[in-house]
Design a protein around this motif. Sequence first.
Motif, PDB file in Angstrom:
ATOM      1  N   GLN A 199       0.755  -6.159  20.531  1.00  7.42           N
ATOM      2  CA  GLN A 199       0.363  -5.619  19.235  1.00  7.42           C
ATOM      3  C   GLN A 199       0.112  -4.130  19.453  1.00  7.42           C
ATOM      4  O   GLN A 199      -0.812  -3.743  20.152  1.00  7.42           O
ATOM      5  CB  GLN A 199      -0.894  -6.312  18.707  1.00  7.42           C
ATOM      6  N   TYR A 200       0.966  -3.311  18.872  1.00 11.79           N
ATOM      7  CA  TYR A 200       0.910  -1.874  19.145  1.00 11.79           C
ATOM      8  C   TYR A 200      -0.229  -1.167  18.420  1.00 11.79           C
ATOM      9  O   TYR A 200      -0.747  -0.161  18.908  1.00 11.79           O
ATOM     10  CB  TYR A 200       2.243  -1.223  18.745  1.00 11.79           C
ATOM     11  N   TYR A 201      -0.614  -1.681  17.251  1.00  8.07           N
ATOM     12  CA  TYR A 201      -1.641  -1.027  16.437  1.00  8.07           C
ATOM     13  C   TYR A 201      -2.624  -2.075  15.907  1.00  8.07           C
ATOM     14  O   TYR A 201      -2.255  -3.245  15.735  1.00  8.07           O
ATOM     15  CB  TYR A 201      -0.990  -0.277  15.262  1.00  8.07           C
ATOM     16  N   PRO A 202      -3.879  -1.667  15.645  1.00  7.81           N
ATOM     17  CA  PRO A 202      -4.884  -2.614  15.136  1.00  7.81           C
ATOM     18  C   PRO A 202      -4.481  -3.211  13.785  1.00  7.81           C
ATOM     19  O   PRO A 202      -3.732  -2.593  13.014  1.00  7.81           O
ATOM     20  CB  PRO A 202      -6.143  -1.746  14.984  1.00  7.81           C
ATOM     21  N   ASP A 203      -4.990  -4.409  13.490  1.00  9.62           N
ATOM     22  CA  ASP A 203      -4.662  -5.110  12.242  1.00  9.62           C
ATOM     23  C   ASP A 203      -4.993  -4.300  11.000  1.00  9.62           C
ATOM     24  O   ASP A 203      -4.307  -4.398   9.984  1.00  9.62           O
ATOM     25  CB  ASP A 203      -5.428  -6.444  12.161  1.00  9.62           C
ATOM     26  N   ASP A 204      -6.082  -3.525  11.051  1.00  8.79           N
ATOM     27  CA  ASP A 204      -6.553  -2.820   9.853  1.00  8.79           C
ATOM     28  C   ASP A 204      -5.947  -1.420   9.711  1.00  8.79           C
ATOM     29  O   ASP A 204      -6.355  -0.643   8.852  1.00  8.79           O
ATOM     30  CB  ASP A 204      -8.081  -2.724   9.852  1.00  8.79           C
ATOM     31  N   MET A 205      -4.956  -1.112  10.519  1.00  9.25           N
ATOM     32  CA  MET A 205      -4.316   0.205  10.478  1.00  9.25           C
ATOM     33  C   MET A 205      -2.991   0.090   9.741  1.00  9.25           C
ATOM     34  O   MET A 205      -2.147  -0.731  10.092  1.00  9.25           O
ATOM     35  CB  MET A 205      -4.115   0.720  11.900  1.00  9.25           C
ATOM     36  N   TYR A 234       3.238  -3.465   9.462  1.00 10.97           N
ATOM     37  CA  TYR A 234       3.143  -4.768   8.795  1.00 10.97           C
ATOM     38  C   TYR A 234       2.587  -5.782   9.789  1.00 10.97           C
ATOM     39  O   TYR A 234       3.081  -5.906  10.921  1.00 10.97           O
ATOM     40  CB  TYR A 234       4.524  -5.227   8.316  1.00 10.97           C
ATOM     41  N   ASN A 235       1.545  -6.494   9.378  1.00  5.28           N
ATOM     42  CA  ASN A 235       0.920  -7.495  10.239  1.00  5.28           C
ATOM     43  C   ASN A 235       0.793  -8.826   9.519  1.00  5.28           C
ATOM     44  O   ASN A 235       0.446  -8.879   8.342  1.00  5.28           O
ATOM     45  CB  ASN A 235      -0.495  -7.041  10.642  1.00  5.28           C
ATOM     46  N   ASP A 236       1.080  -9.908  10.226  1.00  9.89           N
ATOM     47  CA  ASP A 236       0.682 -11.236   9.786  1.00  9.89           C
ATOM     48  C   ASP A 236       0.283 -12.030  11.038  1.00  9.89           C
ATOM     49  O   ASP A 236       0.176 -11.451  12.128  1.00  9.89           O
ATOM     50  CB  ASP A 236       1.781 -11.939   8.970  1.00  9.89           C
ATOM     51  N   LYS A 237       0.050 -13.309  10.915  1.00 11.18           N
ATOM     52  CA  LYS A 237      -0.468 -14.095  12.032  1.00 11.18           C
ATOM     53  C   LYS A 237       0.504 -14.194  13.196  1.00 11.18           C
ATOM     54  O   LYS A 237       0.106 -14.409  14.343  1.00 11.18           O
ATOM     55  CB  LYS A 237      -0.840 -15.506  11.550  1.00 11.18           C
ATOM     56  N   ASN A 273       0.852  -1.182   0.000  1.00  9.40           N
ATOM     57  CA  ASN A 273       0.000   0.000   0.000  1.00  9.40           C
ATOM     58  C   ASN A 273       0.887   1.231   0.000  1.00  9.40           C
ATOM     59  O   ASN A 273       2.043   1.181   0.450  1.00  9.40           O
ATOM     60  CB  ASN A 273      -0.895   0.045   1.244  1.00  9.40           C
ATOM     61  N   LYS A 274       0.334   2.343  -0.458  1.00 13.44           N
ATOM     62  CA  LYS A 274       1.103   3.580  -0.484  1.00 13.44           C
ATOM     63  C   LYS A 274       0.870   4.355   0.811  1.00 13.44           C
ATOM     64  O   LYS A 274      -0.200   4.893   1.044  1.00 13.44           O
ATOM     65  CB  LYS A 274       0.686   4.439  -1.686  1.00 13.44           C
ATOM     66  N   VAL A 275       1.895   4.389   1.654  1.00 19.49           N
ATOM     67  CA  VAL A 275       1.828   5.201   2.866  1.00 19.49           C
ATOM     68  C   VAL A 275       2.864   6.315   2.840  1.00 19.49           C
ATOM     69  O   VAL A 275       2.835   7.215   3.670  1.00 19.49           O
ATOM     70  CB  VAL A 275       2.008   4.349   4.143  1.00 19.49           C
ATOM     71  N   ALA A 276       3.808   6.252   1.888  1.00 17.11           N
ATOM     72  CA  ALA A 276       4.833   7.288   1.756  1.00 17.11           C
ATOM     73  C   ALA A 276       4.961   7.660   0.290  1.00 17.11           C
ATOM     74  O   ALA A 276       4.901   6.802  -0.583  1.00 17.11           O
ATOM     75  CB  ALA A 276       6.174   6.784   2.288  1.00 17.11           C
ATOM     76  N   ILE A 277       5.106   8.959   0.015  1.00 16.45           N
ATOM     77  CA  ILE A 277       5.227   9.380  -1.377  1.00 16.45           C
ATOM     78  C   ILE A 277       6.595   9.016  -1.916  1.00 16.45           C
ATOM     79  O   ILE A 277       7.575   8.928  -1.172  1.00 16.45           O
ATOM     80  CB  ILE A 277       4.947  10.890  -1.552  1.00 16.45           C
ATOM     81  N   VAL A 278       6.657   8.808  -3.221  1.00 11.80           N
ATOM     82  CA  VAL A 278       7.892   8.351  -3.867  1.00 11.80           C
ATOM     83  C   VAL A 278       8.118   9.162  -5.137  1.00 11.80           C
ATOM     84  O   VAL A 278       7.232   9.280  -5.969  1.00 11.80           O
ATOM     85  CB  VAL A 278       7.805   6.856  -4.237  1.00 11.80           C
TER      86      VAL A 278
END
Length: 297
Positions: free
Chosen positions: A174-180, A48-51, A28-33
């Motif tokens: 887990q510092y941040y929610p999965d969907d963030m 980044y999240n995985d199981k 996903n694009k979270v930083a401009i390039v």
Amino acid sequence: MAIKSGFVAIMGRPNVGKSTLLNIILNNKVAIVTAKAQTTRNRIKGFYNDKESQIVFMDTPGIHKSHHEMGKFMNKVALSTTKATDVILFLAPVNERIGDNDRYIIKALQEREIPIILVVTKIDLVSKGDLMVKIAEWEKIHQFTVIIPISALKHQNIDELLTLLKGHLIEGPQYYPDDMLTDQPEKFLIREIIREKILLLTEEEIPYSVAILIDKFEDKQQLLKIMASICVERDSQKGIIIGKQGQLIKQIGTQARLELEQILGTKIFLELFVKVFYKWRDKPSIIARLGYNKESY
């Protein structure tokens, strides 16, 4: 179920592919390039999240010899990031020489008693022999925890890099929610996307002296109304951005609006203006007003 979690700083001089790597990892694009140096100005977190894990990546500005207060701010952001991180990824393109800037960063990072992983990037551009030569050059400069060659655009060794990072993390929260995906607010993203279009559409004179100020932000039902000012340092730059008969600023606005609509999932009305703040990069009060201050990192 316990997971591994931790913080990873992505470091390097300007234009070595830090933001590209982050976007590829997150898909996903979270930083401009852009192809222009010093595109990233703030520290940008991407999750980044995985199981089995959560990795909080921190994309940092390229560390460089600064000639303005703005440059000093960017270097401070980058180096301060390493104080609260578990692993450092130091990026170095395989097809570029090792310069004084690289050596300066490595010297600064040596003070941190954490793993430093050398990520040799853009390996799709050279032969295996040339890659081995470059790795040997780096091994003479610093004893890295490990060296891994990658190509972000070709997705070579990205999974291997993630596996390597997980090996350096320990069980944690887990510092941040999965969907963030990022902690940056919508206004930050809007400013950055507008600035990206300016970097892509203007010549060498403009990119380093431009910043975006959100003047009005109205989130109405099924429509986001945004008024933003493009801030430059000289009257001549204002004329360049507006363009002949206003064509360039119209193009900037259209490209930014279309991408923001896709990212934010709503219709957008975007109106752009150009303001001149003479030598703003040397004025801390204006730098802070434009969103670059200690609250940014």
